[in-house]
Motif scaffolding. Structure first.
Motif, short mmCIF file in Angstrom:
data_model
loop_
_atom_site.label_atom_id
_atom_site.label_comp_id
_atom_site.label_asym_id
_atom_site.label_seq_id
_atom_site.Cartn_x
_atom_site.Cartn_y
_atom_site.Cartn_z
N ILE A 14 -3.82 1.57 4.84
CA ILE A 14 -3.21 1.38 3.30
C ILE A 14 -4.60 1.00 2.97
N THR A 15 -4.96 1.93 1.93
CA THR A 15 -6.32 1.59 1.01
C THR A 15 -6.12 1.03 -0.06
N LYS A 16 -6.92 0.16 -0.34
CA LYS A 16 -6.74 -0.77 -1.71
C LYS A 16 -8.02 -0.27 -2.53
N ASP A 17 -7.62 -0.51 -3.81
CA ASP A 17 -8.87 0.11 -4.99
C ASP A 17 -9.55 1.29 -4.63
N ASP A 18 -8.50 2.25 -4.31
CA ASP A 18 -9.07 3.57 -4.16
C ASP A 18 -9.28 4.40 -5.50
N VAL A 22 -3.55 2.08 -4.66
CA VAL A 22 -3.14 1.92 -3.53
C VAL A 22 -2.98 3.30 -2.69
N VAL A 23 -3.41 3.61 -1.47
CA VAL A 23 -3.07 4.60 -0.94
C VAL A 23 -2.55 4.36 0.56
N ILE A 42 0.36 4.28 -6.84
CA ILE A 42 0.37 4.61 -5.35
C ILE A 42 0.17 6.21 -5.33
N THR A 43 -0.83 6.54 -4.11
CA THR A 43 -0.86 7.91 -3.80
C THR A 43 -0.47 7.77 -2.29
#
Length: 167
Positions: free
Chosen positions: A6-10, A19-20, A67-68
């Motif tokens: 879970i990637t934040k601030d993408d 968020v990804v 979200i992505t």
């Protein structure tokens, strides 16, 4: 459904800060794929309550646009049920956040899936190494399309998404 990260601030996988969720499972096996570690459906870790809570915390932030879902392929057949439930929850709890879905399938192959109908933007098509373009926004190769799902549904024809911030 399993996921890898879970990637934040993408800022690379859709507009604004996002968020990804990087899901596991992909049958396309595109040569040159940047995430081959996500192809195996059982790789990564199970998407559970803690993962959902982590996404909720991020989506509650005013500066997060949405979200992505990427991967892997969120629309891999083994992911479709879980992804649809996740997107339904996000739509209910965060109606003002945008949802982007990346998939190796064409829009025409997946347009009737509930998960697609819940999305705002679908980035479709397999990655083609011969059409790689690092300057094309939101895609890895120029055969891929960034489709505005709502406008496409309304017009009855594929309508590409426009970044209102860059016009």
């Amino acid at each position: 459904m399993n996921y890898h990260n879970i990637t934040k601030d993408d800022m690379l996988n859709g507009t604004g800060l996002r968020v990804v969720l990087w899901v596991s499972g992909c049958a396309h096996a595109c040569p040159g794929c940047q995430n081959p570690q996500t192809w195996e459906q059982m790789s990564g870790i199970p998407f559970d309550k803690e993962a959902m809570d982590e996404i909720r915390v991020e989506l509650q932030k005013d500066y997060i646009d949405g979200i992505t879902l990427s991967g892997g392929d969120p629309l891999f057949p083994g992911n479709r049920g879980a992804v649809t439930r996740l997107l339904q929850t996000i739509r209910e709890e965060f109606p003002d956040k945008t949802i982007w879905l990346y998939t190796g399938y064409s829009y025409e192959q997946v347009c009737t899936l509930p998960a697609v109908e819940l999305a705002d933007v679908l980035v479709d098509g397999e990655y083609l190494e011969t059409k790689r373009d690092v300057n094309a926004p939101w895609v890895g190769s120029t055969n891929q399309r960034v489709i505005d799902i709502k406008k496409t549904a309304t017009s009855g024809k594929i309508t590409l998404w426009e970044d209102k911030h860059c016009i």
